[in-house]
Motif scaffolding. Structure first.
Motif, PDB file in Angstrom:
ATOM      1  N   ARG A 199       0.835  -1.221   0.000  1.00 41.19           N
ATOM      2  CA  ARG A 199       0.000   0.000   0.000  1.00 41.19           C
ATOM      3  C   ARG A 199       0.860   1.258   0.000  1.00 41.19           C
ATOM      4  N   MET A 200       1.900   1.242   0.860  1.00 44.62           N
ATOM      5  CA  MET A 200       2.759   2.435   0.955  1.00 44.62           C
ATOM      6  C   MET A 200       3.450   2.716  -0.373  1.00 44.62           C
ATOM      7  N   VAL A 201       3.854   1.624  -1.057  1.00 48.14           N
ATOM      8  CA  VAL A 201       4.536   1.800  -2.349  1.00 48.14           C
ATOM      9  C   VAL A 201       3.547   2.331  -3.393  1.00 48.14           C
ATOM     10  N   GLU A 202       2.347   1.703  -3.443  1.00 53.71           N
ATOM     11  CA  GLU A 202       1.343   2.113  -4.435  1.00 53.71           C
ATOM     12  C   GLU A 202       0.935   3.578  -4.260  1.00 53.71           C
ATOM     13  N   ASN A 203       0.785   3.995  -2.971  1.00 48.91           N
ATOM     14  CA  ASN A 203       0.301   5.360  -2.701  1.00 48.91           C
ATOM     15  C   ASN A 203       1.430   6.361  -2.557  1.00 48.91           C
ATOM     16  N   ASP A 204       2.651   5.929  -2.806  1.00 50.15           N
ATOM     17  CA  ASP A 204       3.799   6.844  -2.710  1.00 50.15           C
ATOM     18  C   ASP A 204       3.839   7.548  -1.362  1.00 50.15           C
ATOM     19  N   GLU A 205       3.591   6.808  -0.295  1.00 48.40           N
ATOM     20  CA  GLU A 205       3.418   7.438   1.020  1.00 48.40           C
ATOM     21  C   GLU A 205       4.709   7.957   1.628  1.00 48.40           C
ATOM     22  N   LEU A 206       5.830   7.292   1.302  1.00 48.18           N
ATOM     23  CA  LEU A 206       7.102   7.659   1.938  1.00 48.18           C
ATOM     24  C   LEU A 206       8.139   8.002   0.875  1.00 48.18           C
ATOM     25  N   SER A 207       9.123   8.793   1.271  1.00 48.83           N
ATOM     26  CA  SER A 207      10.238   9.076   0.351  1.00 48.83           C
ATOM     27  C   SER A 207      11.063   7.797   0.225  1.00 48.83           C
ATOM     28  N   PRO A 208      11.892   7.677  -0.835  1.00 50.93           N
ATOM     29  CA  PRO A 208      12.690   6.449  -0.973  1.00 50.93           C
ATOM     30  C   PRO A 208      13.522   6.137   0.277  1.00 50.93           C
ATOM     31  N   ASP A 209      14.123   7.162   0.891  1.00 50.53           N
ATOM     32  CA  ASP A 209      14.936   6.922   2.096  1.00 50.53           C
ATOM     33  C   ASP A 209      14.084   6.439   3.263  1.00 50.53           C
ATOM     34  N   GLU A 210      12.904   7.093   3.420  1.00 49.01           N
ATOM     35  CA  GLU A 210      12.006   6.681   4.518  1.00 49.01           C
ATOM     36  C   GLU A 210      11.535   5.240   4.317  1.00 49.01           C
ATOM     37  N   LEU A 211      11.266   4.902   3.054  1.00 53.35           N
ATOM     38  CA  LEU A 211      10.779   3.555   2.745  1.00 53.35           C
ATOM     39  C   LEU A 211      11.866   2.505   3.061  1.00 53.35           C
ATOM     40  N   THR A 212      13.099   2.808   2.683  1.00 48.37           N
ATOM     41  CA  THR A 212      14.200   1.876   2.960  1.00 48.37           C
ATOM     42  C   THR A 212      14.359   1.690   4.470  1.00 48.37           C
ATOM     43  N   ARG A 213      14.256   2.818   5.206  1.00 51.78           N
ATOM     44  CA  ARG A 213      14.380   2.716   6.673  1.00 51.78           C
ATOM     45  C   ARG A 213      13.241   1.857   7.233  1.00 51.78           C
TER      46      ARG A 213
END
Ligand SMILES: Cc1cc2nc3c(=O)[nH]c(=O)nc-3n(C[C@H](O)[C@H](O)[C@H](O)COP(=O)(O)O)c2cc1C
Length: 344
Positions: free
Chosen positions: A269-283
């Protein structure tokens, strides 16, 4: 001489062609030492791809020293090789490779034991002179025949051919073990190790029949008495998982095979909705991986595991498991050879 001695066991300095592969960002010191002590090749895992390079290198060295204190047999270290958007090897991967080379050069006792560097993810072509100059045996893990050829051309000593069903980071193009391994053994002349789906003597015998010189496993070694570093809930999840309980989710550097749970849904869901920046997503992914293994949050955390967990139903002791697996494979090969009637 051991039952399945071959050019791979000779090169690695081990009794059996059975390898425990790296399972970062988790700690595998106890598992690695137990596998090496049992006659296979254990592997120290990298402590995380989002670490500051010098912090990561220090931690990796601590794990190397720890394993060397637990066994006097040879072992390996795994370094996944990531690249940035310009194609440059990530500083943390470079720091890990250098840490392994430095550790080996620092002490003659360690030089005898720290025998193998296993690289994975990207290919560290620019580090080949450093690796071969250090005297390390270089194994490189691939998921495609073209990558196996490239690695051999660059001077790699052993190729690990890992099929799409493997646990953890898998490959962008799905080629499964049964197709990949014979393709790779036909394409290269260095020893090939089958990885992805192996779990017992039958799978080792099959690997040898496909032309490989041995097997490497991740998931099977999680469900072991020796694995005191991981939360028991993680092992329970592996034992309980059946066919179809896995999913391929966006990992830290490419697709990763994990067990299906609430964290996978949340991540998608987070990926589909672009919820986080790439760095936040990796963390978030890094923390979700650690949550599952350290505190046993196997619903809210990410649980990497291979499809082979559908065939793993008991916790084993590595000291017995490794020689039993080799003996079982040898017995199967003997029986099959005896049963084979020459065609008339
Ligand atoms: C929990 C877990 C973590 C993993 N981490 C890494 C890693 O840090 N580096 C790497 O090269 N492969 C990693 N892998 C893949 C394994 O090294 C190995 O290739 C894979 O587990 C083989 O397939 P199997 O799970 O069917 O045995 C990981 C696998 C698992 C299950």
């Amino acid at each position: 001489m051991s039952v399945l001695a071959n050019r791979l066991t000779e090169l690695l300095g081990v009794e059996y062609p059975i390898i425990q592969e790296g399972m970062g960002p988790y700690q595998t010191d106890q598992i690695a030492a137990a596998v090496s002590a049992a006659g296979g090749l254990g592997t120290v895992s990298m402590p995380g791809m989002t670490k500051e390079p010098e912090v990561g290198a220090r931690l990796l060295r601590e794990h190397i020293d720890n394993v060397a204190s637990l066994t006097d047999r040879p072992f390996a270290v795994n370094v996944p090789v990531g690249r940035d958007s310009t194609g440059k090897v990530l500083p943390v991967s470079e720091a890990y490779i250098q840490a392994v080379v430095d550790a080996r050069a620092s002490d003659p006792a360690l030089e005898r034991q720290l025998r193998v560097l296993t690289t994975s993810a990207g290919f560290p072509g620019e580090f080949r002179p450093l690796i071969s100059g250090s005297g390390l045996v270089h194994m490189h893990k691939v998921g495609a025949t073209a990558h196996a050829r490239k690695a051999e051309l660059a001077g790699v000593d052993v190729v690990i051919a890992s099929g799409y069903e493997m646990g953890g980071h898998t490959h962008a193009k799905p080629v499964h073990t049964f197709v990949l391994v014979p393709n790779v053994t036909e394409a290269v002349s260095v020893p090939v190790v089958l990885s992805g789906g192996a779990r017992d003597g039958r799978t080792l015998a099959a690997a040898l029949a496909l032309g490989a010189s041995g097997v490497a496993m991740g998931t099977r070694f999680i469900a072991t008495e020796d694995n005191t570093d991981w939360h028991p809930a993680y092992t329970e999840r592996i034992l309980a998982a059946g066919e179809g309980d896995d999913a391929v989710a966006p990992g830290v550097y490419g697709p990763a095979r994990v067990l299906r749970n609430a964290a996978v849904d949340r991540l998608q869901r987070m990926v589909e909705n672009d919820e986080l920046s790439p760095d936040e997503l990796t963390r978030w992914k890094d923390e979700a991986l650690i949550r599952a293994q350290s505190v046993g949050d196997v619903d809210g955390g990410l649980v990497p595991a291979g499809q082979v967990c559908s065939g793993i139903s008991e916790v084993v002791r590595i000291a017995e498991f490794v020689p039993n697996m080799a003996n079982e494979a040898a017995a199967i090969l003997r029986d099959l050879a005896g049963a084979a009637e020459p065609a008339r």
